[in-house]
Design a protein around this motif. Structure first.
Motif, PDB file in Angstrom:
ATOM      1  N   ALA A   7       0.837  -1.206   0.000  1.00  0.00           N
ATOM      2  CA  ALA A   7       0.000   0.000   0.000  1.00  0.00           C
ATOM      3  C   ALA A   7       0.875   1.261   0.000  1.00  0.00           C
ATOM      4  CB  ALA A   7      -0.913  -0.003   1.228  1.00  0.00           C
ATOM      5  N   PRO A   8       0.438   2.339  -0.670  1.00  0.00           N
ATOM      6  CA  PRO A   8      -0.784   2.429  -1.486  1.00  0.00           C
ATOM      7  C   PRO A   8      -0.562   2.110  -2.967  1.00  0.00           C
ATOM      8  CG  PRO A   8       0.150   4.616  -1.198  1.00  0.00           C
ATOM      9  CD  PRO A   8       1.099   3.651  -0.521  1.00  0.00           C
ATOM     10  N   TYR A   9       0.632   1.563  -3.336  1.00  0.00           N
ATOM     11  CA  TYR A   9       0.970   1.406  -4.756  1.00  0.00           C
ATOM     12  C   TYR A   9       0.568   0.060  -5.350  1.00  0.00           C
ATOM     13  CZ  TYR A   9       3.920   5.344  -3.477  1.00  0.00           C
ATOM     14  OH  TYR A   9       4.376   6.547  -3.002  1.00  0.00           O
ATOM     15  N   TRP A  10       0.757  -1.037  -4.572  1.00  0.00           N
ATOM     16  CA  TRP A  10       0.522  -2.397  -5.057  1.00  0.00           C
ATOM     17  C   TRP A  10       1.286  -2.618  -6.371  1.00  0.00           C
ATOM     18  CZ3 TRP A  10      -0.672  -5.267  -1.294  1.00  0.00           C
ATOM     19  CH2 TRP A  10      -1.388  -4.714  -0.228  1.00  0.00           C
ATOM     20  N   GLU A  11       2.604  -2.447  -6.264  1.00  0.00           N
ATOM     21  CA  GLU A  11       3.482  -2.514  -7.428  1.00  0.00           C
ATOM     22  C   GLU A  11       4.523  -3.621  -7.229  1.00  0.00           C
ATOM     23  OE1 GLU A  11       4.459  -2.540 -10.595  1.00  0.00           O
ATOM     24  OE2 GLU A  11       3.265  -0.707 -10.557  1.00  0.00           O
ATOM     25  N   PRO A  12       4.215  -4.852  -7.715  1.00  0.00           N
ATOM     26  CA  PRO A  12       5.149  -5.962  -7.463  1.00  0.00           C
ATOM     27  C   PRO A  12       6.475  -5.835  -8.218  1.00  0.00           C
ATOM     28  CG  PRO A  12       3.346  -6.688  -8.877  1.00  0.00           C
ATOM     29  CD  PRO A  12       3.018  -5.296  -8.445  1.00  0.00           C
ATOM     30  N   SER A  13       6.520  -4.956  -9.225  1.00  0.00           N
ATOM     31  CA  SER A  13       7.750  -4.820 -10.027  1.00  0.00           C
ATOM     32  C   SER A  13       8.811  -3.964  -9.340  1.00  0.00           C
ATOM     33  CB  SER A  13       7.422  -4.204 -11.389  1.00  0.00           C
ATOM     34  OG  SER A  13       7.069  -2.830 -11.218  1.00  0.00           O
ATOM     35  N   ALA A  14       8.445  -3.277  -8.262  1.00  0.00           N
ATOM     36  CA  ALA A  14       9.415  -2.415  -7.561  1.00  0.00           C
ATOM     37  C   ALA A  14      10.455  -3.275  -6.845  1.00  0.00           C
ATOM     38  CB  ALA A  14       8.694  -1.519  -6.562  1.00  0.00           C
ATOM     39  N   ARG A  15      11.656  -2.726  -6.677  1.00  0.00           N
ATOM     40  CA  ARG A  15      12.705  -3.377  -5.892  1.00  0.00           C
ATOM     41  C   ARG A  15      13.408  -2.326  -5.033  1.00  0.00           C
ATOM     42  NH1 ARG A  15      10.190  -6.963  -7.015  1.00  0.00           N
ATOM     43  NH2 ARG A  15      10.706  -9.022  -7.852  1.00  0.00           N
ATOM     44  N   GLY A  16      14.115  -2.791  -4.018  1.00  0.00           N
ATOM     45  CA  GLY A  16      14.765  -1.884  -3.076  1.00  0.00           C
ATOM     46  C   GLY A  16      15.847  -1.048  -3.735  1.00  0.00           C
ATOM     47  N   ILE A  17      15.911   0.225  -3.349  1.00  0.00           N
ATOM     48  CA  ILE A  17      17.002   1.089  -3.827  1.00  0.00           C
ATOM     49  C   ILE A  17      17.498   1.989  -2.692  1.00  0.00           C
ATOM     50  CG2 ILE A  17      16.213   1.174  -6.247  1.00  0.00           C
ATOM     51  CD1 ILE A  17      15.297   4.093  -5.645  1.00  0.00           C
ATOM     52  N   ILE A  18      18.766   2.353  -2.777  1.00  0.00           N
ATOM     53  CA  ILE A  18      19.351   3.365  -1.884  1.00  0.00           C
ATOM     54  C   ILE A  18      19.887   4.451  -2.808  1.00  0.00           C
ATOM     55  CG2 ILE A  18      21.134   3.842  -0.155  1.00  0.00           C
ATOM     56  CD1 ILE A  18      21.019   0.756   0.480  1.00  0.00           C
ATOM     57  N   CYS A  19      19.419   5.677  -2.640  1.00  0.00           N
ATOM     58  CA  CYS A  19      19.872   6.736  -3.555  1.00  0.00           C
ATOM     59  C   CYS A  19      20.253   7.998  -2.775  1.00  0.00           C
ATOM     60  CB  CYS A  19      18.822   7.025  -4.620  1.00  0.00           C
ATOM     61  SG  CYS A  19      17.181   7.353  -3.991  1.00  0.00           S
ATOM     62  N   GLY A  20      20.829   8.959  -3.497  1.00  0.00           N
ATOM     63  CA  GLY A  20      21.307  10.189  -2.853  1.00  0.00           C
ATOM     64  C   GLY A  20      22.646   9.994  -2.168  1.00  0.00           C
ATOM     65  N   LEU A  21      23.401   8.973  -2.584  1.00  0.00           N
ATOM     66  CA  LEU A  21      24.700   8.683  -1.957  1.00  0.00           C
ATOM     67  C   LEU A  21      25.770   9.670  -2.426  1.00  0.00           C
ATOM     68  CD1 LEU A  21      24.770   4.786  -2.434  1.00  0.00           C
ATOM     69  CD2 LEU A  21      24.191   6.017  -0.355  1.00  0.00           C
TER      70      LEU A  21
END
Length: 561
Positions: free
Chosen positions: A375-389
């Motif tokens: 919730a609230p996206y219900w997007e199974p294609s997403a994966r973890g990211i770390i950004c702004g490094l």
């Protein structure tokens, strides 16, 4: 709370006791409460091993889960005996459990036919994509009018379908009418009430409402939904209320005691937080993060990505109450990941110290979409990211970003809930293992810009199951009348930053969430070696081919000069 201290002042007149089995994703606990004061007297906890056989797969051993329950019961009874508390005072046992996790077992041997497929598991992503592609307008909410849920890897029906299609033992057991399906509550109640020798195969309305096979209006299994997923109805448990005697314990020191309460863990926390009025809400920080708001006796459908679920039905003749739910897959699980996978912390306490040492993520944002986005996206294609490094970023900033991620995800589901209800929450009631992290609670208040209120006794999930068990007809040692409910002492965290700063950080988080989407799709893109090809972009392909022809032409002309 120290069990010895809690018990010593009440040894003389304890009154009836009620126990709860709290079988969570990462651990099993058995807790014993005084039904008169709601006081926790003693408990024991055992960690549960998770296995990850393939990327995105999450499994647990049902036999280990059952064994952990017996061990916790035994050890808690030993502790009570040491405190001079008579275990024959335990009048009932409630069960609360990780929801959606799917188990199939053989009713003749009593053995599980495969590991439990855990709610977080992603192996059914292609099944889900196929199901959605066959709906009118590729609509993931095609079944929502009956189930309150989107078609997602999260719920039990697709996991059960996968087991029937991919595990020969399950397939054969279904064909020969030996298979039984259940979520963790059903497996435990069946085993504890006798197993293959007359065990009771049942579930309650709250757990049933998370399968996608249950009609939340008629409060029963739906033949059309079962047909849609190709699930034979004979393998399903009988649906009961959350508070009634299901059966009696058949072995061990607690033999003969009724099991009389059953609630999925998030419903149990809602009951344990005494959220019995329409509009009351709680957020539980466990492996995932779950915000539930009581909507009373009518199911309310969300327009903002929340689930409609059964909150509880506290008695056979009592009405069902419903809730809107915002579900976040990864909260406490991010701590375990930082500890077990990256090795940058040795314990959850260390995470708080590391994060507190810098007091900021220094522009680093962590979206822990390990199981896609719920919730609230219900997007199974997403994966973890770390950004702004940057080169300045270190493990302390990452620790802070991990805690912020839990808070930002909570803000997303709280915003959705406020939009759906039209009445914004003025404070947030919280519980669960992560609430012992004071920095997290302060961050949460800062990011939400409202106070966060935590009960002094954090075991609200187990308390809810004990209340349901103690209040059951035929047990009746726990009154749920508003005037009889004990006063809860709590701690409050007030927001300490200005709303503008909070909004700025939240806006950048939203940007990071967008970057995490459409990462893992099942559509093949590549050149046969798993590598994406530059020619899969038609304009780019023309441009590169055209450039090559011009180069060859130029060389040819140069050679003729």
């Amino acid at each position: 709370m120290n069990g010895a201290m809690a018990a010593s002042s009440h040894r003389v007149q304890l009154g009836p006791l009620v126990a709860a089995i709290d079988q969570g994703t990462s651990s099993t606990r058995f807790l014993v409460f005084n039904s008169t004061t709601s006081e926790l007297l003693s408990h024991h906890q055992v960690e549960i091993k998770q296995s990850f056989p393939k990327e995105g797969w999450v499994e647990e051993d049902p036999s280990e889960i059952l064994q952990s329950v017996y061990e916790c019961m035994e050890r808690t009874c030993e502790k009570l005996t040491q405190l001079n508390i008579d275990i024959s005072n335990i009048k009932a046992i409630g069960v609360t459990n990780q929801r959606e996790t799917t188990i199939v077992w053989d009713k003749e041997t009593g053995e599980p036919l495969y590991n439990a497929v855990v709610w977080l598991d992603l192996r059914t992503q292609s099944t889900v994509e196929n199901l959605i592609s066959k709906t009118p307008g590729r609509n993931k909410n095609h079944l929502k009018h009956k189930t309150g849920l989107p078609i997602s890897t999260y719920f039990s029906a697709v996991k059960l379908r996968w087991l029937m299609d991919n595990v020969e033992e399950v397939h054969q057991a279904v064909l020969s009418h030996r298979a039984m399906f259940g979520t963790v509550d059903s497996w435990l109640i069946w085993c504890l009430t006798g197993g293959k020798s007359g065990g009771v195969h049942c579930t309650d309305v709250t757990n049933a409402s998370r399968t996608m096979l249950f009609n939340i209006h008629s409060l029963d299994w739906d033949p059309e939904l079962c047909e849609y997923f190709g699930i034979p109805m004979e393998i399903l448990p009988k649906v009961r209320s959350s508070s009634e005697i299901y059966g009696l314990m058949k072995s061990g020191g607690l033999s003969g005691i009724p099991i009389s309460g059953c609630l999925g863990d998030q419903s149990a926390a809602l009951v344990g937080q005494m959220c019995f009025q329409d509009g009351q809400a709680k957020n539980t920080y466990g492996t995932g993060c779950f915000l539930l708001r009581n909507t009373g006796s009518k199911p309310v459908m969300s327009d903002h990505g929340l689930l409609t679920t059964v909150a509880y039905k506290l008695g056979r003749d009592k009405p069902a109450c419903y809730a809107l739910e915002g579900s976040v897959a990864i909260a406490g699980a991010v701590v375990r990941w930082l500890q077990d996978n990256l090795g940058i912390i040795g314990s959850s306490e260390e995470l708080e110290k590391l994060a507190a040492s810098v007091g900021t993520s220094y522009g680093c944002y962590f979206v822990p979409a390990f199981s896609g986005l719920y919730a609230p996206y219900w997007e199974p294609s997403a994966r973890g990211i770390i950004c702004g490094l940057t080169q300045f970023t270190n493990k302390s900033h990452l620790a802070f970003a991990a805690l912020e991620a839990v808070c930002f995800q909570t803000k997303e589901i709280l915003d959705a809930m406020n939009q759906d209800s039209g009445i914004p929450l003025t404070q947030l009631q919280v519980d669960g293992g992560m609430t012992s992290n004071r920095l997290l609670m302060q961050l949460q208040a800062d990011i939400l810009c409202i106070p966060v209120v935590k009960p002094s006794m954090p075991e609200t999930t187990a308390l809810g199951a004990a209340m349901a068990a103690g209040a059951a007809e035929g047990v009746s040692v726990w009154s749920l009348r508003p005037e009889d409910l004990s006063e809860v002492t709590s701690e409050k965290s007030e927001p300490q930053i200005n709303p503008e700063e909070s909004e700025l950080r939240y806006a950048r988080w939203k940007k990071a969430v967008q970057r995490s989407m459409n990462w893992e799709t099942t559509e093949p893109v590549g050149n046969g070696n798993g590598e994406p090809s530059i020619f899969c972009s038609v304009p780019l392909g023309f441009y590169i081919m055209g450039s090559m022809i011009m180069l060859v032409g130029a060389k040819y002309l140069a050679g003729n000069d």
